[in-house]
Motif scaffolding. Structure first.
Motif, PDB file in Angstrom:
ATOM      1  N   PRO A  64       0.820  -1.219   0.000  1.00 52.35           N
ATOM      2  CA  PRO A  64       0.000   0.000   0.000  1.00 52.35           C
ATOM      3  C   PRO A  64       0.849   1.262   0.000  1.00 52.35           C
ATOM      4  O   PRO A  64       0.409   2.303  -0.465  1.00 52.35           O
ATOM      5  N   ARG A  65       2.085   1.176   0.507  1.00 56.76           N
ATOM      6  CA  ARG A  65       2.915   2.383   0.542  1.00 56.76           C
ATOM      7  C   ARG A  65       3.639   2.634  -0.776  1.00 56.76           C
ATOM      8  O   ARG A  65       4.272   3.669  -0.944  1.00 56.76           O
ATOM      9  N   GLY A  66       3.591   1.660  -1.722  1.00 49.74           N
ATOM     10  CA  GLY A  66       4.338   1.764  -2.965  1.00 49.74           C
ATOM     11  C   GLY A  66       5.221   0.538  -3.126  1.00 49.74           C
ATOM     12  O   GLY A  66       5.112  -0.398  -2.349  1.00 49.74           O
ATOM     13  N   PRO A  67       6.108   0.532  -4.138  1.00 49.75           N
ATOM     14  CA  PRO A  67       6.949  -0.655  -4.339  1.00 49.75           C
ATOM     15  C   PRO A  67       8.002  -0.788  -3.232  1.00 49.75           C
ATOM     16  O   PRO A  67       8.667   0.186  -2.894  1.00 49.75           O
ATOM     17  N   ILE A  68       8.149  -1.990  -2.685  1.00 53.26           N
ATOM     18  CA  ILE A  68       9.159  -2.209  -1.653  1.00 53.26           C
ATOM     19  C   ILE A  68       9.857  -3.540  -1.901  1.00 53.26           C
ATOM     20  O   ILE A  68       9.349  -4.399  -2.625  1.00 53.26           O
ATOM     21  N   SER A  69      11.037  -3.704  -1.320  1.00 55.60           N
ATOM     22  CA  SER A  69      11.737  -4.985  -1.414  1.00 55.60           C
ATOM     23  C   SER A  69      12.624  -5.174  -0.192  1.00 55.60           C
ATOM     24  O   SER A  69      12.865  -4.236   0.571  1.00 55.60           O
ATOM     25  N   ILE A  70      13.063  -6.412  -0.004  1.00 54.52           N
ATOM     26  CA  ILE A  70      13.952  -6.705   1.116  1.00 54.52           C
ATOM     27  C   ILE A  70      15.372  -6.804   0.570  1.00 54.52           C
ATOM     28  O   ILE A  70      15.656  -7.621  -0.308  1.00 54.52           O
ATOM     29  N   ASP A  71      16.261  -5.971   1.072  1.00 53.43           N
ATOM     30  CA  ASP A  71      17.650  -5.979   0.643  1.00 53.43           C
ATOM     31  C   ASP A  71      18.293  -7.318   1.024  1.00 53.43           C
ATOM     32  O   ASP A  71      18.336  -7.662   2.202  1.00 53.43           O
ATOM     33  N   PRO A  72      18.761  -8.104   0.015  1.00 54.44           N
ATOM     34  CA  PRO A  72      19.300  -9.422   0.355  1.00 54.44           C
ATOM     35  C   PRO A  72      20.552  -9.338   1.234  1.00 54.44           C
ATOM     36  O   PRO A  72      20.871 -10.286   1.936  1.00 54.44           O
ATOM     37  N   GLU A  73      21.267  -8.227   1.180  1.00 54.68           N
ATOM     38  CA  GLU A  73      22.485  -8.117   1.982  1.00 54.68           C
ATOM     39  C   GLU A  73      22.219  -7.739   3.431  1.00 54.68           C
ATOM     40  O   GLU A  73      22.730  -8.363   4.356  1.00 54.68           O
ATOM     41  N   THR A  74      21.401  -6.700   3.642  1.00 50.60           N
ATOM     42  CA  THR A  74      21.213  -6.211   5.009  1.00 50.60           C
ATOM     43  C   THR A  74      19.919  -6.719   5.639  1.00 50.60           C
ATOM     44  O   THR A  74      19.689  -6.533   6.811  1.00 50.60           O
ATOM     45  N   ARG A  75      19.066  -7.374   4.864  1.00 46.95           N
ATOM     46  CA  ARG A  75      17.757  -7.839   5.311  1.00 46.95           C
ATOM     47  C   ARG A  75      16.859  -6.684   5.749  1.00 46.95           C
ATOM     48  O   ARG A  75      15.878  -6.869   6.449  1.00 46.95           O
ATOM     49  N   ASP A  76      17.248  -5.485   5.369  1.00 49.56           N
ATOM     50  CA  ASP A  76      16.446  -4.318   5.709  1.00 49.56           C
ATOM     51  C   ASP A  76      15.573  -3.963   4.513  1.00 49.56           C
ATOM     52  O   ASP A  76      15.785  -4.451   3.413  1.00 49.56           O
ATOM     53  N   ILE A  77      14.611  -3.076   4.756  1.00 49.37           N
ATOM     54  CA  ILE A  77      13.654  -2.770   3.699  1.00 49.37           C
ATOM     55  C   ILE A  77      14.191  -1.666   2.780  1.00 49.37           C
ATOM     56  O   ILE A  77      14.868  -0.743   3.222  1.00 49.37           O
ATOM     57  N   ILE A  78      13.922  -1.822   1.483  1.00 51.42           N
ATOM     58  CA  ILE A  78      14.219  -0.763   0.516  1.00 51.42           C
ATOM     59  C   ILE A  78      12.875  -0.239   0.035  1.00 51.42           C
ATOM     60  O   ILE A  78      12.018  -1.018  -0.376  1.00 51.42           O
ATOM     61  N   GLN A  79      12.680   1.058   0.103  1.00 50.96           N
ATOM     62  CA  GLN A  79      11.358   1.589  -0.233  1.00 50.96           C
ATOM     63  C   GLN A  79      11.451   3.042  -0.677  1.00 50.96           C
ATOM     64  O   GLN A  79      12.473   3.693  -0.502  1.00 50.96           O
ATOM     65  N   ASN A  80      10.354   3.529  -1.249  1.00 52.77           N
ATOM     66  CA  ASN A  80      10.295   4.939  -1.621  1.00 52.77           C
ATOM     67  C   ASN A  80      10.086   5.782  -0.374  1.00 52.77           C
ATOM     68  O   ASN A  80       9.367   5.386   0.540  1.00 52.77           O
ATOM     69  N   VAL A  81      10.712   6.962  -0.375  1.00 56.64           N
ATOM     70  CA  VAL A  81      10.421   7.925   0.667  1.00 56.64           C
ATOM     71  C   VAL A  81       9.745   9.114   0.002  1.00 56.64           C
ATOM     72  O   VAL A  81      10.191   9.581  -1.053  1.00 56.64           O
ATOM     73  N   TYR A  82       8.653   9.552   0.588  1.00 61.16           N
ATOM     74  CA  TYR A  82       7.862  10.633  -0.003  1.00 61.16           C
ATOM     75  C   TYR A  82       7.958  11.872   0.868  1.00 61.16           C
ATOM     76  O   TYR A  82       7.999  11.775   2.094  1.00 61.16           O
ATOM     77  N   ILE A  83       7.977  13.029   0.215  1.00 64.60           N
ATOM     78  CA  ILE A  83       7.858  14.273   0.978  1.00 64.60           C
ATOM     79  C   ILE A  83       6.400  14.705   0.881  1.00 64.60           C
ATOM     80  O   ILE A  83       5.815  14.725  -0.201  1.00 64.60           O
ATOM     81  N   ARG A  84       5.820  14.972   2.049  1.00 61.19           N
ATOM     82  CA  ARG A  84       4.391  15.245   2.087  1.00 61.19           C
ATOM     83  C   ARG A  84       4.113  16.511   2.878  1.00 61.19           C
ATOM     84  O   ARG A  84       4.889  16.910   3.736  1.00 61.19           O
ATOM     85  N   LYS A  85       2.957  17.083   2.586  1.00 54.27           N
ATOM     86  CA  LYS A  85       2.537  18.272   3.296  1.00 54.27           C
ATOM     87  C   LYS A  85       1.127  18.000   3.813  1.00 54.27           C
ATOM     88  O   LYS A  85       0.318  17.400   3.097  1.00 54.27           O
ATOM     89  N   VAL A  86       0.861  18.430   5.036  1.00 53.01           N
ATOM     90  CA  VAL A  86      -0.476  18.200   5.577  1.00 53.01           C
ATOM     91  C   VAL A  86      -1.459  19.180   4.943  1.00 53.01           C
ATOM     92  O   VAL A  86      -1.249  20.400   4.982  1.00 53.01           O
ATOM     93  N   GLU A  87      -2.486  18.641   4.310  1.00 52.26           N
ATOM     94  CA  GLU A  87      -3.502  19.471   3.659  1.00 52.26           C
ATOM     95  C   GLU A  87      -4.877  18.903   3.938  1.00 52.26           C
ATOM     96  O   GLU A  87      -4.996  17.753   4.373  1.00 52.26           O
ATOM     97  N   LYS A  88      -5.898  19.725   3.661  1.00 56.85           N
ATOM     98  CA  LYS A  88      -7.263  19.234   3.815  1.00 56.85           C
ATOM     99  C   LYS A  88      -7.741  18.630   2.519  1.00 56.85           C
ATOM    100  O   LYS A  88      -7.688  19.264   1.464  1.00 56.85           O
ATOM    101  N   VAL A  89      -8.181  17.368   2.576  1.00 53.90           N
ATOM    102  CA  VAL A  89      -8.753  16.717   1.407  1.00 53.90           C
ATOM    103  C   VAL A  89     -10.150  16.273   1.812  1.00 53.90           C
ATOM    104  O   VAL A  89     -10.298  15.506   2.774  1.00 53.90           O
ATOM    105  N   ASN A  90     -11.154  16.781   1.107  1.00 50.18           N
ATOM    106  CA  ASN A  90     -12.554  16.490   1.457  1.00 50.18           C
ATOM    107  C   ASN A  90     -12.838  16.786   2.928  1.00 50.18           C
ATOM    108  O   ASN A  90     -13.503  16.027   3.614  1.00 50.18           O
TER     109      ASN A  90
END
Lengths: 395, 345
Positions: free
Chosen positions: A347-373
C-alpha cells in the motif's frame, strides 16, 4: 494453634501452585500448522502500535485466507507492554513451548534487541514490523524488517529543508535510540546543505510534556522545528504546539513522518496544516492498492490505518510469500533465504527486502499536511525512489 | 514468676521458630515444579524474583509496619549495579556481583531510612515514592552511564562460579535464583523468629508501648529497613543477571505498586505471604494475558477487587477445601485447618 493454621494454609497453596504452573504448558503441535508468534505492545504507552499491527494482520488474513502452501497459518498474539524483559521471555516461550516458526512484531527498539539473540540461537526469522533504529538488523542474521529506518526519512527531509529556504532549525527528538538516529541523520544532511541548528532538545520518552521545551523553541526563533516523537505521541505534541502559539509565529514543523501519523492526524486540528514531513507511507498515497487497503481497514476497524498498520500488513505478506516461495518448508533458514530479495507492491508503494542487510528498501515521499474532502491528510508531492537505509550504506 | 514468664515466652518463640512439615513439603514442591516444567524456566524465574522482592517488602511492611510505595528504588539500584559491574567487566563472578549489588542497595537503604522513620504512614508513602522517582529521573538524566530508555548495553553475564553458563532456556538462571531465594528466606526466617524480630512486631503493634518497655524503636526500624533494602537489591541484581537487561523500567512506579498487590493477595506478616502472592499474581497475569492480550488488565483489576471484597480468609477456606479433605483422611481430625480471625503468627 495459630502457627499450625498458617502452615496448613501453605500446604494447600502448594497444591494450587502445582496445578497453576501446569496451566498453558501443554503445547499442541500439528504438522500442518505454521505458527507466527506476534509480540507487540497491546497495553501501556505504545499500545496504538500493537493494535494497528494486530488489526492489519487480521485484515490481511481475512483477505488472503489462512492457508499457504498447504499450511494453516496460526498467529499467537502476546502483549509485552513494550518492556524488553517481557519481550525476551515471551519470545523464548513462543520458540520453545509453542514451537513457532517465525517471531514478529516488536513495537520498540529495545524489544527488538532483546529478542535478537533468541532468533539467532533458535534459527528463527524475526520480522520487525515497527521498531525503526537503523542498527536493529545487525543484531542477528535472522532479523528482517518491514517497517522503516529513521535515517531513511530523516536524511531526505534534511536535504529538502536545506534546499527549500529553511536556514535555521531547532530540533526536538525523543531521547532514545530512534530519536538519536533521526537527529544525527538530519543534522548531517541539513548542515551539509548549509543549514544551521540553533537549538537542540531531547525530551524523555516516558514523559511527553512538551510545553517547557516548546517555549525554548519559540524563543530561539527558528524557521522550523525538526520533530521526532514515536507513533502515538504526535497528537499530544501538535496540541501543545498550537497552545503555545508556535503555529502563529510562523515556525513550521518538519521531520520524519512519525509526528503526523495517519492514525492520529484526523484529530490534530488545523495547527498541523502545512507541516512537511518525509515518510514511507501516507493514507493518501494515490495508488489503487492503497485505496483498497485504506477502505477495507476503515470498514473493519472504523479508523484510518497509519504506517504501523502498513508495517504489519507487509510483514505478514512477507511471511506468506516466503512460505509460498520455499514450497511450505517451515524451517528458519529456508524461510530466511526466501525472504531475502522479495519485492512486491505494498500500500505504501513498491518495496523490497535488501538481500544483503535484510532491511527494507522503499520509496520515501515528501508530504505536506492538507485538507482533502474536509479531512487532514499527508499529501505526497515528491518521491525518492528505492531508498536503502543510509545508516548502513555509510559503512 | 518472672523466670516462668520468660521461659514461657522463649518456649512459644521456639515453637513458632520450628520447621513445620508443610514447610519442608513446600520447598520440596517448589524444587519439584522446577524440575517438572523445564520449558517454563523463564516465567518461574520471574516468580522467584518477584517472591524475593515481595519477601523484602514483607519484612518492613508485614513485620515492622513501614508502608512503602517506592521499594523499586532498591530493586533498581541492585539491577543497575549488577548491570554496570558486568558491562564494564569489573566483577565477572555473578555471585560476587550479586552480593556487591545487594550491599549497594543496602547502603542506600541505610541512608534513606533516616527519612523514612520520620513521620507516619502517609509521610512514609510520600517519602518512599519520592525517592524512587528521584532515582528514576537521575537514571534518565545520566543516560551516558545507565543507557537511559534504551537500556544498558553490553551486559554479558559470565558463567556462574565459572561453571554454569546462563543458557537461553533459563535453566541456570532459575536454579540460581531459587537457591538465592532459599538462602535469603532462611536468613529472613531466622531474623523474624529472633528476639529482634519479636521486638519489630511489638513496634508494629504499638510503637509507643514498645518504646516504653525499652525497645529502641528507631534503631530497630533503621536496621530492618536496611536489611529489606539489601533483599530488594539482590532481587534487582537477579533480574539483571537472569535477563541480561537493565533499563529505566526497574525504577518504575508499577513495580512498587505491583509489589503491594502481591502482598495483598498473599498476605503480609508471614514469610510465605510474599512467596504465595507472587505465584498467584503472576499466574493470574499469565492466564489473562493468554486469554486476552489486549484487555487482561481489566480482569486482573476485577479479580483484585473481588479478593479484597470477599476477603482473603474466605478465599483461603475455599482454596483449602480439597487439601483439608485429604488431610482429614491422612491425619485425622486434629490436622484440619480452622480459620483464624487475624493474620497469625
Amino acid at each position: 494453634m495459630g502457627g499450625w493454621q498458617v502452615y496448613n494454609r501453605i500446604a494447600g497453596f502448594m497444591l494450587l501452585g502445582a496445578v497453576a504452573a501446569g496451566v498453558g504448558s501443554c503445547p499442541a503441535s500439528a504438522e500442518d500448522t505454521f505458527k507466527i508468534g506476534l509480540i507487540v505492545p497491546m497495553t501501556g504507552g505504545q499500545a496504538s502500535t500493537g493494535k494497528q499491527i494486530d488489526n492489519a494482520i487480521k485484515l490481511y488474513m481475512q483477505q488472503n485466507g489462512d492457508t499457504v502452501a498447504g499450511k494453516k497459518i496460526e498467529v499467537i498474539l502476546k502483549d509485552d507492554a513494550a518492556l524488553p524483559d517481557n519481550t525476551k521471555r515471551l519470545a523464548q516461550e513462543l520458540i520453545v513451548n509453542d514451537k513457532v516458526n517465525v517471531i514478529a512484531g516488536f513495537g520498540v527498539t529495545p524489544a527488538a534487541f532483546a529478542a535478537a539473540p533468541l532468533a539467532t540461537q533458535g534459527k528463527i526469522p524475526e520480522v520487525v514490523m515497527a521498531a525503526g533504529t537503523s542498527i536493529i538488523t545487525e543484531k542477528s542474521p535472522y532479523i528482517v524488517r518491514t517497517s522503516f529506518t529513521l535515517p531513511q526519512s530523516s536524511t531526505i527531509i534534511g536535504d529538502w529543508a536545506a534546499k527549500n529556504g529553511i536556514k535555521k532549525v531547532a530540533t526536538l527528538t525523543s531521547d532514545y535510540a530512534p530519536g538519536n538516529d533521526a537527529l544525527a541523520s538530519f543534522k548531517e544532511h541539513f548542515t551539509a546543505g548549509g543549514g544551521e541548528i540553533v537549538e537542540e532538545v531531547k525530551v524523555p520518552l516516558a514523559n511527553p510534556d512538551f510545553a517547557p521545551f516548546l517555549q525554548r523553541m519559540k524563543d530561539a526563533k527558528p524557521d522550523a522545528i525538526f520533530v521526532f516523537v514515536p507513533a502515538g505521541q504526535g497528537g499530544n505534541f501538535m496540541k501543545q504546539y498550537a497552545e503555545r502559539g508556535l503555529d502563529k509565529s510562523g515556525i513550521r514543523v518538519i521531520g520524519p513522518g512519525d509526528v503526523t501519523d495517519d492514525d492520529l492526524l484526523k484529530d490534530m486540528g488545523d495547527a498541523v496544516l502545512g507541516a512537511v514531513t518525509a515518510h514511507i507511507y501516507s493514507a493518501a498515497h494515490p495508488s489503487e492498492k492503497n485505496k483498497a487497503f485504506v477502505a477495507a481497514y476503515e470498514k473493519a476497524y472504523g479508523s484510518r490505518p497509519g504506517f504501523m498498520a502498513v508495517g504489519g500488513y507487509d510483514g505478514i505478506h512477507l511471511i506468506y510469500e516466503a512460505l509460498k516461495k520455499d514450497g511450505g518448508k517451515p524451517d528458519g533458514d529456508s524461510l530466511l533465504a526466501a525472504m531475502k530479495g522479495l519485492a512486491w507492491e505494498s500500500p505504501r508503494g513498491p518495496i523490497s527486502i535488501d538481500p544483503e542487510t535484510r532491511d527494507i528498501i522503499q520509496n520515501v515521499y515528501i508530504r505536506k499536511v492538507e485538507k482533502v474532502n474536509g479531512q487532514l491528510y499527508n499529501v505526497e508531492f515528491e518521491t525518492f525512489n528505492a531508498v536503502k537505509d543510509p545508516g548502513k550504506a555509510k559503512k | 514468676m518472672t523466670t516462668n514468664v520468660q521461659s514461657d515466652v522463649a518456649y512459644h518463640a521456639r515453637q513458632h521458630g520450628r520447621w513445620h512439615w508443610s514447610e519442608f513439603a513446600y520447598w520440596i514442591a517448589v524444587l519439584a515444579v522446577g524440575l517438572a516444567f523445564p520449558s517454563r524456566y523463564l516465567i518461574m524465574t520471574e516468580i522467584v524474583r518477584l517472591a524475593l522482592f515481595a519477601l523484602s517488602l514483607d519484612l518492613i511492611l508485614g513485620y515492622a509496619g513501614i508502608v512503602s510505595l517506592g521499594h523499586a528504588a532498591f530493586f533498581g539500584v541492585g539491577a543497575y549495579c549488577a548491570g554496570l559491574l558486568s558491562a564494564h567487566g569489573l566483577i565477572d563472578e555473578p555471585l560476587l556481583a550479586l552480593i556487591v549489588s545487594g550491599v549497594a542497595a543496602m547502603v542506600l537503604g541505610f541512608v534513606t531510612s533516616f527519612l523514612v522513620i520520620r513521620g507516619a504512614d502517609l509521610t512514609r508513602l510520600m517519602v518512599t515514592l519520592g525517592i524512587a522517582l528521584l532515582l528514576e529521573a537521575l537514571a534518565e538524566r545520566f543516560s551516558n552511564i545507565t543507557g537511559g530508555t534504551d537500556g544498558l548495553q553490553g551486559i554479558d553475564i559470565k558463567p556462574l562460579l565459572g561453571l554454569f553458563e546462563f543458557d537461553m532456556f533459563g535453566r541456570t538462571g532459575f536454579f540460581y535464583a531459587l537457591a538465592v531465594l532459599f538462602v535469603l528466606f532462611l536468613l529472613a526466617r531466622r531474623i523474624v523468629h529472633s528476639p529482634f524480630g519479636l521486638s519489630l512486631r511489638a513496634i508494629k503493634n504499638n510503637p509507643l508501648r514498645a518504646a516504653a518497655i525499652g525497645i529502641p524503636v528507631n534503631r530497630r526500624l533503621i536496621a530492618i529497613y536496611t536489611v529489606a533494602a539489601f533483599y530488594a537489591g539482590i532481587a534487582g541484581a537477579l533480574f539483571t543477571q537472569t535477563t541480561a537487561l537493565a533499563s529505566l523500567d526497574v525504577f518504575a512506579f508499577d513495580k512498587s505498586a505491583d509489589l503491594m498487590l502481591v502482598l495483598v493477595i498473599g498476605g503480609a506478616g508471614y514469610l510465605y505471604g510474599g512467596l504465595i502472592g507472587a505465584l498467584v499474581f503472576r499466574m493470574l497475569q499469565e492466564v489473562f494475558q493468554t486469554i486476552t492480550p489486549q484487555y487482561w488488565m481489566f480482569w486482573i483489576g476485577l479479580v483484585l477487587v473481588v479478593i479484597v471484597l470477599v476477603g482473603r480468609q474466605r478465599i483461603h477456606a475455599a482454596a483449602l477445601f480439597v487439601p483439608n479433605l485429604i488431610l482429614k483422611q491422612l491425619a485425622g481430625r486434629k490436622a484440619v485447618v480452622a480459620l483464624s480471625d487475624n493474620e497469625a503468627p
